[in-house]
Design a protein around this motif. Structure first.
Motif, short mmCIF file in Angstrom:
data_model
loop_
_atom_site.label_atom_id
_atom_site.label_comp_id
_atom_site.label_asym_id
_atom_site.label_seq_id
_atom_site.Cartn_x
_atom_site.Cartn_y
_atom_site.Cartn_z
N VAL A 170 0.84 -1.20 0.00
CA VAL A 170 0.00 0.00 0.00
C VAL A 170 0.87 1.25 0.00
CG1 VAL A 170 -1.61 1.36 1.39
CG2 VAL A 170 -2.03 -1.08 1.02
N PHE A 171 1.93 1.25 0.83
CA PHE A 171 2.83 2.42 0.85
C PHE A 171 3.49 2.61 -0.51
CE2 PHE A 171 6.85 4.53 1.23
CZ PHE A 171 6.62 5.56 2.13
N VAL A 172 3.95 1.52 -1.12
CA VAL A 172 4.62 1.63 -2.42
C VAL A 172 3.67 2.25 -3.45
CG1 VAL A 172 5.73 0.36 -4.29
CG2 VAL A 172 6.11 -0.34 -1.93
N GLY A 173 2.44 1.75 -3.50
CA GLY A 173 1.48 2.28 -4.46
C GLY A 173 1.13 3.74 -4.19
N ALA A 174 0.99 4.10 -2.90
CA ALA A 174 0.67 5.49 -2.56
C ALA A 174 1.81 6.43 -2.94
CB ALA A 174 0.36 5.59 -1.07
N ALA A 175 3.06 6.02 -2.65
CA ALA A 175 4.20 6.85 -3.01
C ALA A 175 4.31 7.02 -4.52
CB ALA A 175 5.48 6.24 -2.44
N LEU A 176 4.03 5.96 -5.27
CA LEU A 176 4.05 6.06 -6.72
C LEU A 176 2.97 7.02 -7.22
CD1 LEU A 176 5.12 5.07 -9.48
CD2 LEU A 176 3.44 3.24 -9.37
N GLY A 177 1.77 6.92 -6.64
CA GLY A 177 0.70 7.83 -7.04
C GLY A 177 1.02 9.28 -6.75
N LEU A 178 1.66 9.54 -5.61
CA LEU A 178 2.05 10.92 -5.28
C LEU A 178 3.20 11.39 -6.16
CD1 LEU A 178 1.71 10.81 -1.40
CD2 LEU A 178 0.25 12.03 -3.02
N GLY A 223 -1.84 17.93 -12.57
CA GLY A 223 -3.23 17.68 -12.92
C GLY A 223 -3.74 16.34 -12.43
N VAL A 224 -2.84 15.44 -12.03
CA VAL A 224 -3.25 14.16 -11.46
C VAL A 224 -3.67 14.41 -10.02
CG1 VAL A 224 -2.53 11.84 -10.83
CG2 VAL A 224 -1.71 12.86 -12.96
N HIS A 225 -4.94 14.25 -9.73
CA HIS A 225 -5.43 14.48 -8.37
C HIS A 225 -4.77 13.49 -7.41
CE1 HIS A 225 -8.22 14.89 -4.99
NE2 HIS A 225 -8.68 16.00 -5.57
N PRO A 226 -4.35 13.94 -6.21
CA PRO A 226 -3.71 13.02 -5.26
C PRO A 226 -4.55 11.78 -4.97
CG PRO A 226 -3.46 15.28 -4.51
CD PRO A 226 -4.37 15.34 -5.70
N ALA A 227 -5.87 11.95 -4.86
CA ALA A 227 -6.74 10.80 -4.58
C ALA A 227 -6.70 9.80 -5.72
CB ALA A 227 -8.17 11.26 -4.33
N VAL A 228 -6.68 10.30 -6.95
CA VAL A 228 -6.62 9.40 -8.12
C VAL A 228 -5.27 8.70 -8.17
CG1 VAL A 228 -6.66 9.29 -10.64
CG2 VAL A 228 -8.28 10.77 -9.43
N GLY A 229 -4.19 9.47 -7.97
CA GLY A 229 -2.86 8.89 -8.02
C GLY A 229 -2.65 7.83 -6.96
N ILE A 230 -3.03 8.11 -5.72
CA ILE A 230 -2.82 7.16 -4.63
C ILE A 230 -3.66 5.91 -4.83
CG2 ILE A 230 -3.28 6.78 -2.17
CD1 ILE A 230 -2.28 9.58 -1.64
N SER A 231 -4.94 6.09 -5.10
CA SER A 231 -5.83 4.92 -5.21
C SER A 231 -5.44 4.05 -6.40
CB SER A 231 -7.28 5.37 -5.31
OG SER A 231 -7.49 6.21 -6.45
N ALA A 232 -5.11 4.66 -7.53
CA ALA A 232 -4.72 3.87 -8.70
C ALA A 232 -3.38 3.18 -8.47
CB ALA A 232 -4.65 4.77 -9.94
N GLY A 233 -2.44 3.87 -7.82
CA GLY A 233 -1.15 3.26 -7.52
C GLY A 233 -1.29 2.07 -6.58
N VAL A 234 -2.10 2.22 -5.55
CA VAL A 234 -2.34 1.13 -4.61
C VAL A 234 -3.03 -0.03 -5.31
CG1 VAL A 234 -3.63 0.46 -2.55
CG2 VAL A 234 -2.34 2.60 -2.57
N LEU A 235 -4.00 0.27 -6.14
CA LEU A 235 -4.72 -0.78 -6.87
C LEU A 235 -3.77 -1.61 -7.72
CD1 LEU A 235 -7.34 -2.11 -8.00
CD2 LEU A 235 -7.39 -0.26 -9.69
N GLY A 236 -2.97 -0.97 -8.56
CA GLY A 236 -2.07 -1.70 -9.43
C GLY A 236 -1.01 -2.48 -8.68
N MET A 237 -0.47 -1.88 -7.61
CA MET A 237 0.57 -2.57 -6.85
C MET A 237 0.02 -3.79 -6.13
SD MET A 237 3.77 -2.63 -6.17
CE MET A 237 4.12 -1.09 -7.03
N LEU A 238 -1.16 -3.66 -5.52
CA LEU A 238 -1.75 -4.79 -4.82
C LEU A 238 -2.15 -5.91 -5.77
CD1 LEU A 238 -3.93 -3.17 -2.01
CD2 LEU A 238 -1.78 -4.40 -1.76
N LEU A 239 -2.61 -5.55 -6.95
CA LEU A 239 -2.94 -6.59 -7.94
C LEU A 239 -1.71 -7.42 -8.27
CD1 LEU A 239 -5.31 -4.73 -10.43
CD2 LEU A 239 -5.93 -6.60 -8.89
N ALA A 240 -0.55 -6.76 -8.40
CA ALA A 240 0.67 -7.48 -8.73
C ALA A 240 1.18 -8.30 -7.55
CB ALA A 240 1.75 -6.49 -9.19
N ILE A 241 1.14 -7.73 -6.35
CA ILE A 241 1.75 -8.37 -5.19
C ILE A 241 0.86 -9.46 -4.61
CG2 ILE A 241 2.60 -8.00 -2.85
CD1 ILE A 241 4.42 -6.87 -5.02
#
Length: 424
Positions: free
Chosen positions: A339-347, A355-373
């Motif tokens: 979760v931390f890795v995905g959040a840091a990537l989104g930020l 223009g990338v909203h922090p909420a979009v960046g964090i949630s999408a980063g966490v989603l993709g990272m958790l799917l892989a891990i």
């Protein structure tokens, strides 16, 4: 022309489900209290190790020297437990997932001690896998003695669901994991009959955690309004990049694990892993230590507080720390650091493209990272959505999960077989 009819599963009568309620309630409360007890003990020890002790010695709490010393010492301490405790504190954590095996009771104290030391000492793993394993072992052992007529597999299902509910503070995550696990099985009876007992246990575990500890996963990010085309494009891009980055760690996992396995002794592998983690902590800063949940809240509270390069460094270092900690033998799970890795990537994406909203960046980063891990689709989607607390973002995440899932499905998972080959 006669039409084929689909036979609907027969629903169980209420009298068949009522006996499940009391065991599920007891398991739910017990699983939550054990999780909270281990967490409180680990946090108290963490304060001693990372605040009281360095202050008494006149050393900086997160100085390079202290991080290297503490992570290496944690490897020594956990290595001693794995070496000397009955059952060696459970199986190699690289071979286990959320579906924990039923361990003998003699193994559980060592596993709990190794987990508490890991959580306090700073390696980048969470409590989920070992706590689930301990609760499954206890529930199975006690349940078979107190209610021997109940199916043995039921106790494991109740304990797993209860612990997941306690970890996330909501039964929704447990219900999603259960439904995903049941999807490939030939069910006896209706779906809700099969999840009835585990859902009661999950709800009880979640409610107990909520009443005692008041947890919250909401990062209190800036409000996200109506999604636009730019948000959709950002979610697709960030989730896909996160999934690809996570798959790099997954691909490296058997090789890094094999490297530590060549040391052939926990008193060599774990201190060596701790030393590497200490060096990574020096490189990435103290925010890349520990399981990562509190640290996610810190970086999310100030999305403008770090540069894109700093967020990128934290992303790579934390992912490397997760890879090393999971490979060298520390007892812990991979969800919270991912979760931390995905959040840091989104930020990082937000810092590069404002223009990338922090909420979009964090949630999408966490989603993709958790799917892989984790390869747990529903849990990944749920965790990503609950972090931002915005119903409007759910539709974006559902769409973003599709290309990310295509990148990870059918490929090796971050879990190994006994012979060291990856599970697919």
């Amino acid at each position: 022309m006669a039409q084929d009819t689909v036979q609907q599963p027969t629903a169980a009568p209420a009298r068949a489900l009522l006996p499940l309620i009391l065991p599920a309630l007891v398991v739910g409360v017990g699983a939550s209290l054990l999780f909270l007890g281990v967490s409180e003990a680990a946090e108290a020890l963490q304060d001693v190790l990372w605040q009281n002790l360095p202050d008494a010695l006149g050393v900086g709490r997160y100085s390079a020297l202290w991080m290297i010393v503490m992570l290496t010492a944690t490897g020594v301490a956990v290595g001693l437990v794995v070496w000397k405790a009955p059952g060696h504190a459970g199986p190699d954590p690289a071979t286990t997932g959320l579906d924990a095996p039923v361990l003998p009771p003699a193994v559980l104290p060592g596993l709990l001690l190794a987990t508490a030391l890991m959580l306090a000492g700073g390696p980048s793993l969470g409590p989920e896998n070992p706590i689930i394993a301990v609760n499954v072992g206890l529930a199975f052992w006690l349940g078979r003695r107190l209610l021997p007529r109940m199916p043995g597999g039921l106790w494991a299902a109740l304990a797993e669901a209860a612990t997941i509910g306690a970890l996330f503070g909501t039964p929704v995550a447990a219900a999603l994991v259960i439904s995903e696990a049941l999807a490939g099985r030939q069910l006896k009876g209706a779906l809700w009959d099969n999840v009835f007992g585990p859902l009661v246990a999950a709800a009880t575990g979640a409610l107990t955690t909520t009443l005692v500890a008041h947890p919250s996963f909401d990062l209190h990010l800036p409000a996200f309004g109506r999604p636009g085309w730019g948000d959709l494009l950002a979610a697709l891009a960030v989730a896909s990049v996160a999934a690809l980055l996570g798959m790099c760690a997954v691909r490296a996992f058997p090789y890094v694990h094999g490297g530590f396995a060549r040391l052939r002794h926990p008193m060599l592998a774990l201190p060596a892993g701790g030393l590497v983690l200490g060096l990574l902590g020096v490189l990435g800063g103290h925010l890349t230590l520990f399981k990562g949940l509190e640290e996610v809240g810190e970086i999310a509270a100030d999305p403008e507080g770090w540069s894109a390069g700093e967020f990128a460094t934290m992303t790579v270092v934390k992912l490397a720390a997760l890879l090393v900690a999971a490979s060298c033998g520390f007892r812990g799970g991979r969800i919270f650091p991912a979760v931390f890795v995905g959040a840091a990537l989104g930020l990082c994406a937000h810092a590069l493209v404002p223009g990338v909203h922090p909420a979009v960046g964090i949630s999408a980063g966490v989603l993709g990272m958790l799917l892989a891990i984790t390869r747990q689709g529903w849990v990944s989607l749920f965790t990503a959505a609950v972090l931002v607390g915005s119903p409007a973002i759910l539709s974006l995440l559902c769409i973003a999960s599709l290309p990310a899932w295509l990148l990870v499905t059918g490929r090796p998972q971050m879990q190994l077989r006994e012979d060291g080959t990856p599970v697919r």
